[in-house]
Design an enzyme around this catalytic site. Structure first.
Site, short mmCIF file in Angstrom:
data_model
loop_
_atom_site.label_atom_id
_atom_site.label_comp_id
_atom_site.label_asym_id
_atom_site.label_seq_id
_atom_site.Cartn_x
_atom_site.Cartn_y
_atom_site.Cartn_z
N PHE A 106 -0.33 10.25 -7.45
CA PHE A 106 -0.21 8.58 -7.11
C PHE A 106 -0.99 7.98 -8.42
CE2 PHE A 106 -0.42 10.44 -2.66
CZ PHE A 106 0.91 10.44 -2.55
N TRP A 111 2.42 1.53 -3.62
CA TRP A 111 1.45 2.13 -4.35
C TRP A 111 1.44 3.64 -4.33
CZ3 TRP A 111 -2.95 5.31 -3.65
CH2 TRP A 111 -3.83 5.15 -4.80
N HIS A 112 1.52 4.29 -3.14
CA HIS A 112 1.45 5.70 -3.19
C HIS A 112 2.39 6.38 -3.87
CE1 HIS A 112 -1.45 5.19 -0.02
NE2 HIS A 112 -2.05 6.07 -0.38
N GLY A 113 3.71 5.69 -3.89
CA GLY A 113 4.64 6.35 -4.74
C GLY A 113 6.05 5.77 -4.61
N SER A 162 0.68 -1.32 0.03
CA SER A 162 -0.11 0.05 0.24
C SER A 162 0.93 1.21 0.05
CB SER A 162 -0.92 0.12 1.25
OG SER A 162 -1.53 1.18 1.50
#
Lengths: 475, 296
Positions: free
Chosen positions: A475, A324-326, A321
């Site tokens: 994102f 996924w954001h960056g 997770s």
């Protein structure tokens, strides 16, 4: 095109009028939504359209092929094809430079030096959102949970639906796809709640998030010279900035969709009133956390199996997770911290409520406030990693809070006074505290009065000087 | 749908009425409240006489203590330096002084690397906004802002777009007559101490052939019989390409070069382009003596 901009102010009513007054047939309305969505997305960069249309084509045909095929092996191969294509696109545009840079750093640390410079890759806005949306579609088709649509226009509109295209909520085909096939009837109450959500979302974005941004940027830029209290406030301001930026966007997205007769899933449920980290994740970015729950956590075994497996699954889901954001170690650290905060709940499951908190029940609601404050404190620590540009910056930031020992409430050199910001945040917290049973604060009694009050707050305290983009677009 | 359109209309009417009301309240307050920036101060001052006027950017705002100039020369002086101001802003200030019928003996205009630049400062433009319906200001903004029609005709838009300078806090302070930290009779805004680290700066290597705004200022001065003296404020000792000031001197009719007047005194600087209070006091004394010499 961003929601808080003049072009969108022209775009939205135009599409609304065409949609309800001129193109009354379902197919025409869908076609309009598709054209509008592509215009909305192409406004950033027309080249992005190639990418989204490519992704749409791949998943449209693969889903149909999965449906037609009875052979499990082939079905699985097709599913892997879809997952592979989507992850390759995401990997190339979002993570390639990160992997290359990390390998180079690793090489340098063991004595292999190189003069390599990063590739010039433009990150397409919202790629993580629509990639996950199309992924869930093919996975659900593979699992026989939904039937693929044969109507390409409907599928393409589902992938690119402009209200939620660039920052979610990440919709499931089960919920959204059937809505494109059904004749939409205009409902006053539905549309009115849409307008209210848009106004509330604008308040969150323009008044809280963008005002906090001014402080956050100044504080994180010169954290090395600021005192403990300023840094604590910096972390708190960022907590509210990111919440109101993203929840504001989600509310505007859900409200906009309602104007066209669509229902999108709720993405935030007053997350800072959570009493522990598990609850926080049930209330924060709900569409992403449920996505990971359904397509990663449960397939990994979820909360079944040994404690070791449970801990492993928690770490996997939070690290992924974060990633996924960056493409930065700071996001991975942010995810890892949340996993660490979550682990005690696995071991104390069932015991916490019975023992510790029950003993404190006599202090009426006090423990609840304590639990909420402690959870907020934990999220703030993690947000420092999310906001910083490197792990060392995060650690220095947190370290300075502990070592500076100066707690003077000063104003910043840009003449923004902390007291004003704290008052605005207090207003938000109070409004949300008394609205916890409602979808958003503008419903219920005195609707019009509350709407007018929020409009005035937006006009008086909103930041209009620069149309700042939404954080989650990156994102 | 009809009920929804009525609802939408009511929201729109509320928004539009709010915009008109807020525009009226803000404008009234900025026009009648205490002056909280130098431009408002000029707008509230008419038919006056000031002997020496200093115009420029922050390199005037933080550099020239007009009270010191007055105490040494015995003549009135005012610092009209604006943060981030560029040459066109100087021209606007000159025109405003003329329009307000403020007479002056000499105008000192600070010029440095801004000679190579065009454009305006957003800060000065924001200060003009409350006066957008004044014909003179209308003409100034119309020439310089592509959003002019939105600014003039959409109520409250100008206050929203320039919220960082004309937002609620500024409005509130004006409404309660809260004085600015700057005494506008003097106009000097001091900086204290010296920033940590090595002070250094670099001036441009090349100078543009001409600056159209300087030409406009020069012809405006000639037409209105205004005596203009250009000057360059000090830079810190570690400044590259200081020879730029010589090139500049060749382009300007009357030019006083103070760029290297403190060749060793880093302690006079807040940062490389701005004097601190100690440096500004010393420099103001030097400047005052030079002015007396010129006048005599």
């Amino acid at each position: 095109m961003i929601f808080n901009s003049i072009p969108f102010l022209i775009f939205l009513p135009t599409v609304f009028i065409l949609y309800w007054f001129i193109l009354k047939k379902l197919n025409s309305q869908n076609l309009l939504l598709l054209a509008a969505s592509y215009l909305f997305y192409g406004w950033w960069d027309y080249r992005f359209l190639l990418l989204i249309s490519g992704s749409t084509l791949i998943d449209y045909f693969i889903a149909l092929a999965i449906q037609k095929n009875n052979d499990d092996g082939w079905r699985k191969t097709l599913l892997y094809c879809s997952i592979g294509c989507n992850l390759l696109l995401l990997g190339y545009f979002k993570y390639l430079n990160f992997f290359i840079d990390s390998f180079i750093d690793l090489g340098n640390s063991i004595g292999f030096s190189t003069n390599y410079t990063s590739l010039q890759i433009i990150l397409p806005v919202g790629i993580s959102f629509y990639t996950f949306q199309t992924l869930s579609y093919t996975i659900d088709v593979y699992r026989n949970e939904i039937k693929p649509t044969k109507n390409f226009i409907i599928f393409a509109t589902y992938v690119s639906f402009f209200p939620q295209l660039v920052a979610g909520p990440i919709e499931r085909a089960k919920n959204l796809l059937p809505q494109f096939s059904q004749k939409r009837k205009f409902s006053f109450l539905h549309a009115k709640s849409g307008i209210q959500l848009i106004i509330w979302g604008l308040f969150q974005k323009l008044v809280i998030a963008d005002n906090c941004a001014t402080f956050v940027n100044a504080i994180f830029k010169s954290y090395e010279t600021l005192d403990s209290l300023s840094l604590i406030l910096g972390a708190i301001y960022f907590a509210f900035q990111i919440y109101c930026d993203f929840a504001g966007y989600s509310n505007i997205a859900i409200g906009t969709a309602r104007l066209f007769g669509f229902d999108l899933m709720r993405n935030f449920n007053y997350p800072y009133f959570s009493k522990n980290i598990a609850e926080f994740w049930r209330r924060w970015h709900i569409s992403l956390s449920t996505w990971f729950r359904d397509y990663l956590y449960i397939p990994l075994g979820g909360s079944r199996g040994s404690k070791f497996q449970q801990v492993r699954n928690i770490f996997i889901i939070f690290l992924v997770s974060g990633f996924w954001h960056g493409a930065n170690w700071t996001f991975i650290a942010w995810g890892g911290l949340h996993a660490l905060f979550f682990i005690p709940l696995l071991f104390k499951k069932g015991e916490t409520d019975k023992l510790f908190w029950k003993k404190l029940n006599y202090v009426a609601k006090f423990p609840e406030v304590l639990k909420i404050s402690f959870t907020f404190f934990l999220t703030c620590i993690a947000w420092v990693f999310f906001r910083s540009s490197s792990i060392s910056e995060s650690l220095n930031f947190l370290g300075r809070i502990l070592t500076n020992h100066s707690f003077k409430l000063k104003y910043l050199s840009i003449e923004r006074y902390n007291i004003e910001m704290l008052l605005l945040i207090a207003v938000l917290v109070l409004i949300e505290w008394f609205s916890q049973t409602k979808e958003h604060p503008l419903t219920g009694n005195f609707e019009l009065l509350k709407t007018i009050a929020i409009i005035w707050l937006i006009l008086l305290f909103g930041v209009f000087s620069n149309h700042s983009s939404f954080i989650y677009f990156q994102f | 749908m009809k009920i929804f359109l009525k609802y939408l209309l009511s929201i729109l009417v509320i928004i539009i009425a709010s915009l008109y009301l807020l525009d009226f309240i803000y404008t009234y307050t900025y026009h009648h409240g205490i002056a909280r920036n130098k431009l408002s101060y000029i707008m509230q001052r008419e038919n006056d006489t000031i002997d020496y006027v200093f115009i420029g950017s922050s390199r005037v705002d933080n550099t020239i203590n007009a009270d010191i100039i007055t105490s040494i020369t015995g003549k009135s002086a005012i610092n009209l330096g604006f943060q981030g101001a560029k040459l066109d802003d100087y021209y606007i200030i000159l025109q405003l002084l003329k329009k307000q019928n403020i007479k002056f003996k000499k105008v000192f205009i600070q010029v440095d690397y801004v000679f190579n630049m065009d454009g305006n400062s957003e800060i000065l433009k924001s200060y003009l906004m409350p006066y957008i319906h004044n014909d003179f200001i209308t003409a100034l903004i119309k020439k310089r802002d592509k959003e002019f029609y939105l600014l003039k005709y959409i109520p409250f838009y100008r206050y929203l777009i320039y919220d960082y300078k004309l937002g609620f806090r500024e409005f509130f302070n004006s409404a309660i007559n809260h004085k600015s930290a700057t005494d506008f009779k003097n106009g000097y805004f001091p900086k204290y101490g010296t920033l940590k680290g090595n002070l250094s700066a670099s001036l441009p290597e090349k100078i543009v052939a001409e600056n159209k705004t300087i030409n406009k200022i020069t012809s405006f001065a000639a037409k209105n019989n205004i005596s203009i003296i250009y000057f360059m404020s000090p830079f810190c000792p570690n400044t590259a390409h200081l020879e730029y000031s010589k090139k500049l001197g060749e382009k300007l009719p009357t030019f006083l070069d103070y760029s290297n007047i403190f060749p060793t005194q880093n302690n006079y600087f807040f940062n490389c382009g701005h004097l601190n209070n100690e440096g500004a006091s010393t420099f103001s004394k030097i400047l005052a003596k030079d002015i007396m010499r010129i006048d005599n």
